[in-house]
Write a protein that holds these residues in place. Structure first.
Motif, short mmCIF file in Angstrom:
data_model
loop_
_atom_site.label_atom_id
_atom_site.label_comp_id
_atom_site.label_asym_id
_atom_site.label_seq_id
_atom_site.Cartn_x
_atom_site.Cartn_y
_atom_site.Cartn_z
N GLN A 254 51.00 -54.45 4.24
CA GLN A 254 49.70 -53.81 4.37
C GLN A 254 49.44 -52.86 3.21
O GLN A 254 48.34 -52.82 2.64
CB GLN A 254 49.61 -53.06 5.71
CG GLN A 254 49.30 -53.93 6.90
CD GLN A 254 49.11 -53.12 8.17
OE1 GLN A 254 49.38 -51.92 8.19
NE2 GLN A 254 48.65 -53.76 9.23
N ILE A 259 48.45 -59.03 3.22
CA ILE A 259 48.35 -59.49 4.60
C ILE A 259 47.32 -60.63 4.65
O ILE A 259 46.24 -60.54 4.07
CB ILE A 259 47.92 -58.33 5.52
CG1 ILE A 259 49.02 -57.25 5.55
CG2 ILE A 259 47.63 -58.83 6.93
CD1 ILE A 259 50.32 -57.69 6.16
N HIS A 261 44.35 -62.67 5.71
CA HIS A 261 43.11 -62.30 6.38
C HIS A 261 42.83 -63.17 7.60
O HIS A 261 42.08 -62.78 8.50
CB HIS A 261 41.94 -62.42 5.40
CG HIS A 261 40.66 -61.84 5.91
ND1 HIS A 261 40.47 -60.49 6.11
CD2 HIS A 261 39.49 -62.44 6.29
CE1 HIS A 261 39.26 -60.26 6.58
NE2 HIS A 261 38.63 -61.43 6.70
N SER A 264 46.58 -62.04 9.98
CA SER A 264 47.03 -60.63 9.91
C SER A 264 48.56 -60.50 9.83
O SER A 264 49.13 -59.49 10.23
CB SER A 264 46.52 -59.82 11.12
OG SER A 264 45.10 -59.81 11.13
N ARG A 265 49.19 -61.50 9.29
CA ARG A 265 50.63 -61.45 9.08
C ARG A 265 50.91 -61.40 7.58
O ARG A 265 50.08 -61.81 6.76
CB ARG A 265 51.33 -62.67 9.68
CG ARG A 265 51.15 -62.82 11.19
CD ARG A 265 51.80 -61.68 11.94
NE ARG A 265 53.23 -61.57 11.64
CZ ARG A 265 53.98 -60.50 11.95
NH1 ARG A 265 53.41 -59.45 12.55
NH2 ARG A 265 55.25 -60.49 11.66
N ARG A 277 40.52 -61.37 -0.88
CA ARG A 277 41.43 -61.38 0.27
C ARG A 277 42.48 -62.46 0.08
O ARG A 277 42.27 -63.42 -0.67
CB ARG A 277 40.66 -61.59 1.57
CG ARG A 277 39.71 -60.45 1.91
CD ARG A 277 39.08 -60.65 3.28
NE ARG A 277 38.11 -61.73 3.27
CZ ARG A 277 36.79 -61.56 3.10
NH1 ARG A 277 36.30 -60.35 2.90
NH2 ARG A 277 35.96 -62.59 3.14
#
Length: 316
Positions: A254, A259, A261, A264-265, A277
């Motif tokens: 993060q 991370i 998008h 979220s890992r 992103r």
């Protein structure tokens, strides 16, 4: 570390009193005084006449003659002993000390020459010393004030101290039951020693005194070595470092902006970057039909990605 308190100083010895003067000794003292007075008058008279002075009889001859005269009168004038200093007979007042007899004026301090007849003295190697000279010559010196230790002596750090002068080199407090710690030849209380010399935990900046972890070029309390973001420990034994602080994998990525998008890992392998992103390749899909997108063949609407057909169908 510990200190030893002891009292090694010998007790001063009082000189033994003279025995009560005998009648013969008193008479001998008086006769000697008269003899000395007459002798001085004769010498003065000879010098005044300007003529050569008659040879003076020795004191030993005069004493021998006087003793003989007293014996003829029936008076015993045997000396009380031989003075240990001048080796001459002691008649009249006698002082007994160190297993010998002395003329009172000859029993003196071996260093300063002060008469010791009426005061306590200390003995060393068969010689007598006044109290001040004995302590200067033979008493241990305090490591703090450098003056002789006259009574109780405390031994610590291979040195001797006045008990009241053995205290913390930083705060000045006398040591209690916790004892002391040594650094550079100086004693410190536990609190100051830890504050000044113990390694500091990288997490809480308090002293590390027992169990610790070594990581990121420093030491840590085990309970302080946690993720700087979520404060959870590293059960797997691995962590990520960023700017000298430890992070779990999620919060490291993060912070790094890596991370996905879509899920979220963290993105740790192949990566697709679009519209600023990052995505796992399998998560770079159309928000409507969920078909996998190819870079350069998608349309962005808001913060979502669409394939060309879905975008045209929804928004044209």
């Amino acid at each position: 570390l510990s200190a030893v308190l002891s009292s090694p100083m010998p007790a001063p010895q009082p000189p033994l009193p003279s025995p009560p003067p005998r009648a013969a000794a008193r008479q001998l003292d008086e006769l000697l005084a008269d003899l000395g007075h007459m002798q001085s008058q004769l010498v003065a008279a000879g010098q005044g006449a300007g003529g050569p002075a008659e040879p003076e009889p020795s004191l030993d001859k005069m004493l021998g003659s006087l003793t003989q005269d007293l014996q003829e009168l029936g008076i015993s004038a045997a000396p009380a002993g031989v003075c240990a200093a001048c080796r001459k007979p002691v008649a009249g007042k006698v002082l007994t000390a160190l297993g010998a007899t002395w003329h009172p004026e000859h029993f003196t301090c071996a260093r300063c020459g002060q008469e010791l007849g009426g005061q306590p003295f200390f003995e060393r190697g068969g010689r007598a010393y006044c109290e001040e000279d004995y302590h200067r010559a033979f008493s241990p010196l305090c490591a703090y004030c450098a003056s002789p230790i006259r009574e109780k002596v405390l031994t610590a750090l291979d040195q001797t101290w006045h008990p009241e002068h053995f205290f913390c080199a930083h705060c000045g407090k006398v040591f209690g039951d916790d004892g002391f710690h040594e650094r550079g030849g100086k004693p410190y209380c536990r609190q100051d020693f830890l504050a000044m010399f113990a390694p500091k935990c990288q997490g809480c900046e308090r002293a590390v005194t027992d169990n610790y972890l070594s990581a990121l070029q420093g030491v840590w309390h085990p309970e302080c070595f946690v993720c700087a973001e979520c404060l959870t420990g590293f059960d797997s034994g691995s962590f990520f470092e960023l700017e000298g602080r430890p992070y779990c994998e999620l919060h490291f990525h993060q912070r790094q902006g890596s991370i996905c998008h879509g899920c979220s890992r963290p993105v740790t392998g192949r990566c697709v970057t679009a519209a600023g992103r990052r995505y796992h390749p399998e998560h770079f899909v159309c928000s409507y039909c969920l078909g996998q997108l190819q870079k350069g063949t998608f349309r962005e609407r808001g913060d979502k990605m669409y394939c060309q057909p879905c975008h045209d169908k929804l928004f044209l």
